[in-house]
Design an enzyme around this catalytic site. Structure first.
Site, short mmCIF file in Angstrom:
data_model
loop_
_atom_site.label_atom_id
_atom_site.label_comp_id
_atom_site.label_asym_id
_atom_site.label_seq_id
_atom_site.Cartn_x
_atom_site.Cartn_y
_atom_site.Cartn_z
N HIS A 85 6.83 2.78 -2.32
CA HIS A 85 5.27 2.33 -2.88
C HIS A 85 5.36 0.90 -2.74
CE1 HIS A 85 4.40 5.82 -5.81
NE2 HIS A 85 5.63 6.19 -5.49
N GLU B 278 2.57 -0.76 -2.87
CA GLU B 278 1.63 -1.39 -3.73
C GLU B 278 2.28 -1.98 -5.10
OE1 GLU B 278 2.33 2.89 -5.10
OE2 GLU B 278 2.17 1.82 -3.30
N CYS C 212 4.24 7.72 -0.44
CA CYS C 212 5.10 8.77 -1.46
C CYS C 212 4.05 10.11 -1.35
CB CYS C 212 4.95 7.87 -2.66
SG CYS C 212 6.35 8.93 -3.67
#
Length: 205
Positions: free
Chosen positions: A184, A186, A87
């Site tokens: 994202h 994560e 990002c």
């Protein structure tokens, strides 16, 4: 092989989440290694691989420029150290960044990856969404992409390999030791992207 040191550029953004999923990926791969928050020039110089997390790219860039970490990150990348930008991290890697509202953006970036990136390409916070992505390098199973004020890659240079598109928009790409994604990873429990990155770190040693 000595243990890997993976740095997460720890100035602002999803630093804890990136640390946690990278530690999980190391564990699943049975690799010895540590994940550190790399905030300073000295800490950045110690890492075998670096993750630039999501967050506010302008803030990350200004803080990293102020404390000279930005220069150290660029030197590490030019030295062959693998880097993953997610990002805002993708924005930081790009050679050129623009916003459809304000035009070309003047903010501190690394400018090392031959891509042109549009900030907030899918809209603002309220237009955040999730989608199943096909990323062939990760296998046949789709990857859940979490898009939050996500950028998009609008142009790529000849040495850039497109890894994934969403609605014909490029959302993941790789150029040599640099990988940038608009979403994202994560914020999921799927470690495949981080494992792919860790394999690159391991092979670069």
């Amino acid at each position: 092989m000595k243990p890997l040191t993976i740095g997460v550029l720890g100035l602002q953004g999803d630093v804890e989440e990136q640390t946690a999923i990278t530690e999980l990926a190391l564990s699943q791969m049975r690799l010895e290694g540590a994940v550190i928050w790399a905030k300073t020039e000295e800490e950045v110089k110690k890492v075998d691989g670096l993750i630039i997390p999501g967050g506010e790219s302008t803030v990350i860039g200004r803080l990293a420029d102020y404390n000279k970490a930005l220069k150290a990150v660029k030197e590490q990348i030019y030295g062959g150290v693998p880097v993953l930008g997610t990002c805002a991290g993708l924005v930081m890697l790009a050679r050129k960044v623009y916003d459809r509202v304000v035009g070309e953006v003047k903010q501190p970036i690394l400018g090392v990856m031959d891509v042109v990136v549009e900030r907030n390409a899918f809209g603002r916070q309220k237009e955040s969404f999730e989608a199943d992505l096909e990323i062939p390098i990760l296998g046949k199973k789709t990857f859940r992409g979490v898009f939050i004020r996500a950028p998009a890659i609008r142009e790529t240079g000849p040495e850039v390999k497109v890894l994934c598109k969403f609605d014909e928009i490029i959302v993941a790409a790789q150029q040599h030791n640099m990988m940038g994604v608009a979403f994202h990873p994560e914020l999921t429990n799927d470690t495949r992207l981080h494992q792919y990155f860790l394999r690159a770190v391991k092979s670069s040693k």
